[in-house]
Write a protein that holds these residues in place. Structure first.
Motif, PDB file in Angstrom:
ATOM      1  N   PRO A  84       0.804  -1.267  -0.030  1.00  0.00           N
ATOM      2  CA  PRO A  84      -0.024  -0.084   0.066  1.00  0.00           C
ATOM      3  C   PRO A  84       0.801   1.268   0.054  1.00  0.00           C
ATOM      4  N   PRO A  86       0.144   5.723  -1.171  1.00  0.00           N
ATOM      5  CA  PRO A  86      -0.475   6.559  -2.006  1.00  0.00           C
ATOM      6  C   PRO A  86      -0.047   6.848  -3.314  1.00  0.00           C
ATOM      7  N   GLY A 110       3.327  -0.103   5.099  1.00  0.00           N
ATOM      8  CA  GLY A 110       4.291   0.642   5.512  1.00  0.00           C
ATOM      9  C   GLY A 110       3.893   1.567   6.591  1.00  0.00           C
ATOM     10  N   TYR A 112       5.427   5.582   8.749  1.00  0.00           N
ATOM     11  CA  TYR A 112       6.328   6.834   8.551  1.00  0.00           C
ATOM     12  C   TYR A 112       6.324   7.253   7.020  1.00  0.00           C
ATOM     13  N   GLU A 113       7.490   7.583   6.383  1.00  0.00           N
ATOM     14  CA  GLU A 113       7.585   7.927   5.245  1.00  0.00           C
ATOM     15  C   GLU A 113       7.472   6.871   4.121  1.00  0.00           C
ATOM     16  N   LEU A 134      -5.284   3.268  -2.058  1.00  0.00           N
ATOM     17  CA  LEU A 134      -6.685   3.362  -1.563  1.00  0.00           C
ATOM     18  C   LEU A 134      -7.384   4.726  -2.082  1.00  0.00           C
ATOM     19  N   GLY A 135      -6.532   5.777  -2.390  1.00  0.00           N
ATOM     20  CA  GLY A 135      -7.292   7.075  -2.942  1.00  0.00           C
ATOM     21  C   GLY A 135      -6.156   8.103  -2.931  1.00  0.00           C
ATOM     22  N   TYR A 137      -5.213  10.550  -1.060  1.00  0.00           N
ATOM     23  CA  TYR A 137      -5.162  11.058   0.338  1.00  0.00           C
ATOM     24  C   TYR A 137      -3.971  10.375   0.895  1.00  0.00           C
ATOM     25  N   LEU A 139      -2.725   8.405   4.454  1.00  0.00           N
ATOM     26  CA  LEU A 139      -2.869   7.681   5.564  1.00  0.00           C
ATOM     27  C   LEU A 139      -1.810   7.551   6.418  1.00  0.00           C
ATOM     28  N   GLY A 141      -0.644   5.069   7.691  1.00  0.00           N
ATOM     29  CA  GLY A 141      -0.027   3.507   7.556  1.00  0.00           C
ATOM     30  C   GLY A 141      -0.673   2.592   6.885  1.00  0.00           C
TER      31      GLY A 141
HETATM   32  N1  SAM Z   1       5.635   9.533   2.214  1.00  0.00           N
HETATM   33  C1  SAM Z   1       4.576   8.879   1.716  1.00  0.00           C
HETATM   34  C2  SAM Z   1       4.129   9.528   0.494  1.00  0.00           C
HETATM   35  O1  SAM Z   1       4.041  10.986   0.382  1.00  0.00           O
HETATM   36  O2  SAM Z   1       3.841   9.004  -0.629  1.00  0.00           O
HETATM   37  C3  SAM Z   1       3.326   8.508   2.504  1.00  0.00           C
HETATM   38  C4  SAM Z   1       3.666   7.895   3.618  1.00  0.00           C
HETATM   39  S1  SAM Z   1       2.030   7.302   4.723  1.00  0.00           S
HETATM   40  C5  SAM Z   1       2.446   8.704   5.865  1.00  0.00           C
HETATM   41  C6  SAM Z   1       2.641   5.959   5.513  1.00  0.00           C
HETATM   42  C7  SAM Z   1       2.230   4.757   4.884  1.00  0.00           C
HETATM   43  O3  SAM Z   1       0.745   4.826   5.011  1.00  0.00           O
HETATM   44  C8  SAM Z   1       2.650   4.317   3.623  1.00  0.00           C
HETATM   45  O4  SAM Z   1       3.877   3.530   3.549  1.00  0.00           O
HETATM   46  C9  SAM Z   1       1.537   3.339   3.015  1.00  0.00           C
HETATM   47  O5  SAM Z   1       1.550   1.915   3.672  1.00  0.00           O
HETATM   48  C10 SAM Z   1       0.233   4.219   3.888  1.00  0.00           C
HETATM   49  N2  SAM Z   1      -0.501   4.725   3.195  1.00  0.00           N
HETATM   50  C11 SAM Z   1      -0.814   6.031   3.197  1.00  0.00           C
HETATM   51  N3  SAM Z   1      -1.692   6.735   2.509  1.00  0.00           N
HETATM   52  C12 SAM Z   1      -2.043   5.571   1.595  1.00  0.00           C
HETATM   53  C13 SAM Z   1      -3.079   5.449   0.450  1.00  0.00           C
HETATM   54  N4  SAM Z   1      -3.610   6.305  -0.009  1.00  0.00           N
HETATM   55  N5  SAM Z   1      -3.097   4.183   0.043  1.00  0.00           N
HETATM   56  C14 SAM Z   1      -2.448   3.135   0.554  1.00  0.00           C
HETATM   57  N6  SAM Z   1      -1.736   3.323   1.495  1.00  0.00           N
HETATM   58  C15 SAM Z   1      -1.290   4.423   2.110  1.00  0.00           C
END
Ligand code: SAM
Length: 260
Positions: A84, A86, A110, A112-113, A134-135, A137, A139, A141
């Protein structure tokens, strides 16, 4: 089917013990195994992350820890790796349908970053890997994505949903439309009546009304879906309904010529 979910928050996946997914697991239709990524750390602090090369905010998940986890899980046999993120391809019912026919998924959650980019690069050569969003936006994790994937896939496995007919006319199904509105008793509630046709007992009229409602709802809410519809599947009445909504068949696709 077996699904392995790897996460630093195994408790987050507790809802997979409930409802239809929980029952499917108990019935042996679905084997979900949740793993703590920290079980594959080697230091006293069970560290899974480190600072990003090149600088910047946040932490990145270490590839060596993920590598040990994934190698051990893959020693049990082949699987599709779902990561997963974004920045992945948007998750749709087509993914769920396709994966419901596969033997095994591993979902790498995942935090963190995100996960060091070399993990996907390394495993792409060895197994099918899907980076999945997922879309549009962000999340905190990947656990919510794991819940979504397991639920969407599990309900398509034979025997999980009690009446398989209920899967046929759903939104995002084979006809490419959103589902028509649904109603139950009482027939009158808060001054709102159920449409007469649904009380008529006339099967053909009910079918037609539902089809028109599905077309209308899709035109109104998701014109992007109509634009991708297979026009060969549209009958004369469908085309009339769509025409009233401003959509006409041009070549092999629908076009909005007159906004409603
Ligand atoms: N730094 C990343 C970026 O800007 O693409 C975002 C990291 S996010 C804070 C942490 C984790 O949340 C990702 O590694 C992923 O596993 C999950 N995650 C966040 N948004 C998601 C989304 N829209 N779809 C699927 N997984 C998501």
């Amino acid at each position: 089917m077996r699904v392995d979910v790897v996460t630093i928050f195994p408790e987050y996946l507790a809802p997979l013990e409930l409802s239809l997914v929980g029952k499917a697991r108990q019935a042996g239709l679905l084997d979900v195994r949740v793993h703590d990524l920290r079980d594959w750390t080697t230091d006293r602090h069970r560290t899974v992350d480190d600072t990003p090369f090149g600088g910047g905010a946040g932490m990145v998940m270490r590839p060596d820890v993920w590598g040990r986890a994934l190698d051990e899980l893959l020693a049990d046999g082949p699987a599709r790796l779902v990561v997963p993120t974004p920045s992945g391809e948007p998750f749709t019912q087509r993914h769920a349908e396709s994966w419901a026919g596969e033997d095994r998924l591993i979902v790498a959650c995942g935090r963190y970053e995100g996960i060091d980019a070399r993990v996907v690069e390394h495993y792409r050569d060895r197994l099918p890997v899907t980076e999945l969003s997922l879309g549009d936006y962000v999340l905190n994790g990947g656990e919510v994505a794991a819940l979504v994937v397991v639920e969407a896939v599990a309900r398509l496995l034979p025997g999980v949903v009690g009446n398989p007919d209920s899967l046929v006319e759903e939104s995002h199904g084979a006809d490419g439309l959103l589902e028509y509105p649904v109603y139950t008793k009482p027939a009158a509630w808060e001054g709102l009546d159920v449409p007469d046709v649904l009380l008529s007992g006339h099967h053909g009229k009910v079918e037609r009304w539902r089809r028109d409602e599905a077309l209308e709802r899709t035109a109104e809410r998701r014109p992007d879906l109509l634009a991708r519809l297979d026009v060969a599947a549209l009958d004369k009445h469908d085309r009339q309904t769509l025409g009233r909504l401003g959509w006409v068949v041009v070549g092999n696709h629908l076009e909005l010529v007159r906004p409603a």
